[in-house]
Design an enzyme around this catalytic site. Structure first.
Site, PDB file in Angstrom:
ATOM      1  N   SER A 254       0.855  -1.198   0.000  1.00 55.06           N
ATOM      2  CA  SER A 254       0.000   0.000   0.000  1.00 55.06           C
ATOM      3  C   SER A 254       0.878   1.230   0.000  1.00 55.06           C
ATOM      4  O   SER A 254       2.011   1.191   0.508  1.00 55.06           O
ATOM      5  CB  SER A 254      -0.889   0.025   1.241  1.00 55.06           C
ATOM      6  OG  SER A 254      -0.122   0.361   2.380  1.00 55.06           O
ATOM      7  N   ASP A 255       0.366   2.328  -0.556  1.00 53.27           N
ATOM      8  CA  ASP A 255       1.062   3.580  -0.286  1.00 53.27           C
ATOM      9  C   ASP A 255       0.892   3.826   1.205  1.00 53.27           C
ATOM     10  O   ASP A 255       0.004   3.264   1.857  1.00 53.27           O
ATOM     11  CB  ASP A 255       0.530   4.738  -1.136  1.00 53.27           C
ATOM     12  CG  ASP A 255       1.538   5.886  -1.190  1.00 53.27           C
ATOM     13  OD1 ASP A 255       2.467   5.905  -0.354  1.00 53.27           O
ATOM     14  OD2 ASP A 255       1.411   6.772  -2.061  1.00 53.27           O
ATOM     15  N   TRP A 256       1.735   4.661   1.750  1.00 49.93           N
ATOM     16  CA  TRP A 256       1.819   4.806   3.199  1.00 49.93           C
ATOM     17  C   TRP A 256       0.522   5.377   3.777  1.00 49.93           C
ATOM     18  O   TRP A 256       0.256   6.570   3.671  1.00 49.93           O
ATOM     19  CB  TRP A 256       3.036   5.654   3.542  1.00 49.93           C
ATOM     20  CG  TRP A 256       4.293   4.860   3.773  1.00 49.93           C
ATOM     21  CD1 TRP A 256       5.136   4.993   4.849  1.00 49.93           C
ATOM     22  CD2 TRP A 256       4.858   3.806   2.976  1.00 49.93           C
ATOM     23  NE1 TRP A 256       6.173   4.084   4.759  1.00 49.93           N
ATOM     24  CE2 TRP A 256       6.025   3.344   3.630  1.00 49.93           C
ATOM     25  CE3 TRP A 256       4.486   3.172   1.784  1.00 49.93           C
ATOM     26  CZ2 TRP A 256       6.817   2.312   3.133  1.00 49.93           C
ATOM     27  CZ3 TRP A 256       5.276   2.141   1.288  1.00 49.93           C
ATOM     28  CH2 TRP A 256       6.414   1.725   1.957  1.00 49.93           C
ATOM     29  N   GLY A 258      -2.418   4.218   2.715  1.00 50.13           N
ATOM     30  CA  GLY A 258      -3.414   4.143   1.646  1.00 50.13           C
ATOM     31  C   GLY A 258      -4.414   3.011   1.819  1.00 50.13           C
ATOM     32  O   GLY A 258      -5.375   2.898   1.061  1.00 50.13           O
TER      33      GLY A 258
END
Ligand code: BGC
Length: 728
Positions: A254-256, A258
């Site tokens: 995941s994006d941080w 996200g």
């Protein structure tokens, strides 16, 4: 006989590859079979800002992640963004990815990937959070500088060697941000409504190439939603397209912060949840990693039967595969860090991507002995490696243009500097400091006056301005408001053009800017955030040590309003009743960048693919011939000038008539060719049916309709030198 021998070798090699894969899979299965439920879940979420757990009991190492994509981020604190203050982590800062894209050079991309991969491995990082390949849909996008421009073919061609280069060092490239993360404004709260044709033709190809041709081992989901689902666990995007259609066997990260929902996080195709704060997107108690969606909430669901171990096992298999490909790879890799070769590579890549937009003969600069060269503008002095968001770096050194030009003209000309304007005076980011002092107490009027007076006294004037990495410029988390240069730079350039007959303008930026003064100045150079060696690279081009060969990876429009995004529904999105998130409709479809401007006959400042040289080239004898199921396009390129240099020959395809709307041309091939004066080379491009196709969303397949096409060969999207019709 020869053929049989060759076939046996191929079979043997294929057999080896299978064996290798099966031994990887055997290791994964064997490890998996010995893990407890708790150990498995521990691997699926962050344990610190940039690491996720291994299996200590079994000797399986943790995964260490690092930004990316321009160098190795300094060590940060366990649970905080600030740098940790280590003294061994100052890296080589490579040029911004937009600078790499402007090289139009696959070899430079391979070199970049290899060098940054070595740096990551030396710093014991397993996953490099990059490269980024989101398409430049609006010139305002804050992270345009971290991506590879507006064209899917160009981005695809350049992402593949980067990924391979990184991974040959036993480091996973994590290609980001999947997908349609085309703006920073409200990036965590915007639903991008995009149809399938547009996705498959414009926004997905670079990711697909990274996976299928580059063999990427990791993908990062983006913050936004696509058609109603958050992309970090968007079932269609991750399970159906990425892992299904494309056969991706790596890990989705995941994006941080996200990852947004407990259940979707489990079933939506996400494998590792990483975080911004301690609890997803929200601020929470420190070290709250147990509260992540894929931590305790996941364990609870596994224990009470709401989640299955089968899905968990798939995640863990992917994570283990990543471990066995990186830190536990059978081929040991040790990497190297801040070597002279890396700094040289940074310099070469930066210079190769600098674009000469205009030149009436003012460049290259060869000042007469004893003359005075005046540099004006903040970007001649300001260090740019620090700042901009997650691509912020702590580098061993950064050469500024002022110092590089002093070095280049040492003993010949006196190089002086006037600031002209005060832009961004910050010199710290996440506790990384540049050490410069940028405060200036002069008023804007006084700064302008001082610059104009100095220009009157100088023999040569080089303006070095543009954007920087502060908020609302080339920066993560914010977009720009328009493409006008900030800090009244247009007025300053106008004033300088009045008093000096010979004005060279260098624009340093990571995204397009308007140049209303273009007609009044003698030469314009587009330079980028070039990393540690940016000053040297610029000086190399200005002095002619390097003959410029960069090409614009995006269109430089005359005004923001000329582009395809005409209403807030298209950008930056609108709030609609009953809908939780901002809605943004990509109704311009495939008409992005030059596909929009060219098809609609809209004038631009400088077209996509544009870039001049200190020499001249001609393209001649262009032909198209049938070859198998496709075609071969060939032509001769000759260097007709007096200097050695490189030209990028670009092949665009036009479909004369189609049952759907198609752009007036689309890039389908390019080759960067270096030639001595008078030298020529015959070039050949292959066109397979895919290059002639559009994506038929109803049938869910690529379609090449029989009929007439044109092969257009040129040196930019607007400078077409040969137009050859052919029939499919
Ligand atoms: C950025 C990513 C980055 C991550 C970790 C996020 O805010 O969007 O590109 O890799 O942070 O720093």
């Amino acid at each position: 006989m020869k053929k049989v021998f060759f076939a046996l070798i191929v079979l043997a090699v294929a057999g080896c590859a299978r064996q290798h894969n099966s031994s990887l899979e055997e290791k994964v299965e064997s490890t998996l079979s010995r893990m407890t439920l708790e150990e498995k879940v521990a691997m699926t979420h962050a344990q610190s800002k940039f690491s996720s757990a291994g299996v200590p009991r079994l000797g399986i190492p943790e995964l260490w992640h690092t930004d990316g994509p321009h160098g190795i981020r300094p060590e940060v604190l366990w649970d905080d963004w600030d740098q940790a203050g280590w003294t061994n982590d100052s890296c080589t800062a490579f040029p911004a990815l937009i600078n790499l894209a402007a090289t139009w050079n696959r070899e430079m991309s391979a070199l970049y990937g290899d060098c940054i991969g070595q740096e990551a491995r030396y710093r014991k990082k397993d996953i490099l959070l990059g490269p980024g390949v989101n398409i430049c849909r609006t010139p305002l996008g804050g992270r345009t500088f971290e991506y590879m421009g507006e064209d899917p073919y160009l981005a695809s061609a350049l992402v593949v060697p980067y990924v391979k280069g990184v991974q040959q060092n036993g480091v996973a490239a994590c290609v980001k941000h999947f997908a349609v993360n085309n703006q920073e404004m409200r990036r965590t709260a915007t639903n991008s409504v995009v149809d399938d044709r547009t996705m498959y033709e414009i926004y997905l190809p670079a990711f697909k190439a990274a996976v299928q041709e580059g063999g990427a081992w990791a993908i990062m989901g983006s913050y936004n939603l696509w058609n109603g689902e958050f992309n970090c666990h968007n079932h269609r995007l991750l399970n159906d397209i990425l892992k299904g259609e494309w056969g991706f066997d790596g890990v989705v990260i995941s994006d941080w912060g996200g990852c947004r929902e407990d259940d979707a996080a489990i079933t939506g195709g996400l494998d590792i949840e990483m975080g911004t704060w301690t609890n997803g997107l929200r601020g929470a108690a420190s070290n709250g990693y147990d509260e992540y969606h894929l931590a305790n909430p996941y364990l609870e669901r596994l224990r009470d039967g709401r989640a299955t171990e089968e899905v968990l096992n798939d995640k863990v298999r992917r994570i283990l595969r990543t471990v066995y490909r990186t830190s536990m790879s059978e081929t040991p890799h040790y990497g190297s860090f801040t070597s002279p070769e890396h700094f040289q590579a940074a310099r070469d890549i930066a210079a190769d991507g600098i674009v000469l937009l205009k030149n009436d003969g003012a460049l290259p600069l060869n000042p007469s002995k004893g003359s005075k060269v005046l540099l004006i503008g903040e970007n001649a002095y300001k260090m740019m490696v620090v700042g901009g968001g997650s691509s912020n770096l702590k580098t061993k050194y950064e050469v500024i243009p002022l110092d590089a030009l002093r070095e280049a003209f040492d003993g010949k000309a006196d190089v002086v500097w006037e600031r002209g304007y005060v832009g961004d005076t910050t010199t710290v980011y996440n506790r990384v400091v540049t050490g410069q002092v940028l405060k200036d107490s002069r008023s804007p009027e006084k700064l302008l006056q001082d610059a104009v007076s100095a220009a009157k006294e100088a023999d040569y004037v080089i303006y070095i301005g543009g954007l920087n990495k502060s908020f609302y410029q080339d920066n993560e988390g914010t977009d720009r408001f328009d493409i006008t240069l900030p800090y009244c730079q247009n007025e300053l350039i106008d004033a300088l053009a009045e008093v000096t007959p010979n004005l060279i303008v260098v624009n340093i930026s990571g995204s397009p800017v308007a140049m209303p003064w273009a007609g009044k100045v003698n030469a314009i150079v587009q330079a980028w955030y070039g990393g540690s060696e940016s000053g040297h690279a610029l000086a190399d081009v200005l002095t002619g040590k390097v003959n410029p060969s960069g090409k614009l990876p995006f269109t430089m429009p005359l005004a923001t309003a000329d582009g395809p995004l005409k209403s807030p529904r298209q950008y930056p999105g609108v709030q609609e009743e009953g809908k939780e998130w901002w809605q943004e409709y990509y109704t311009e479809g495939i008409f992005v960048g030059y596909r929009w401007y060219d098809t609609n006959g809209i004038a631009v400042q400088y077209p996509f693919g544009h870039g001049l040289s200190y020499t001249s080239f001609e393209i001649s004898d262009a032909r198209v011939k049938k070859s198998g199921k496709g075609f071969k396009v060939s032509a001769t390129l000759i260097n007709t000038g007096e200097r050695a240099g490189a030209e990028v020959v670009q092949l665009y395809i036009r479909d004369s008539e189609a049952s759907v709307e198609r752009p007036s041309k689309e890039l389908k091939g390019f080759e960067k060719v270096y030639l001595e004066p008078g030298e020529s080379r015959r070039l050949e491009f292959s066109i397979d049916p895919d290059a002639l196709s559009f994506f038929d969303a109803d049938a869910h397949r690529w379609v090449a309709e029989p009929g007439e096409f044109h092969a257009l060969l040129g040196t930019s999207s607007a400078d077409i030198r040969a137009d050859i019709p052919f029939m499919l």
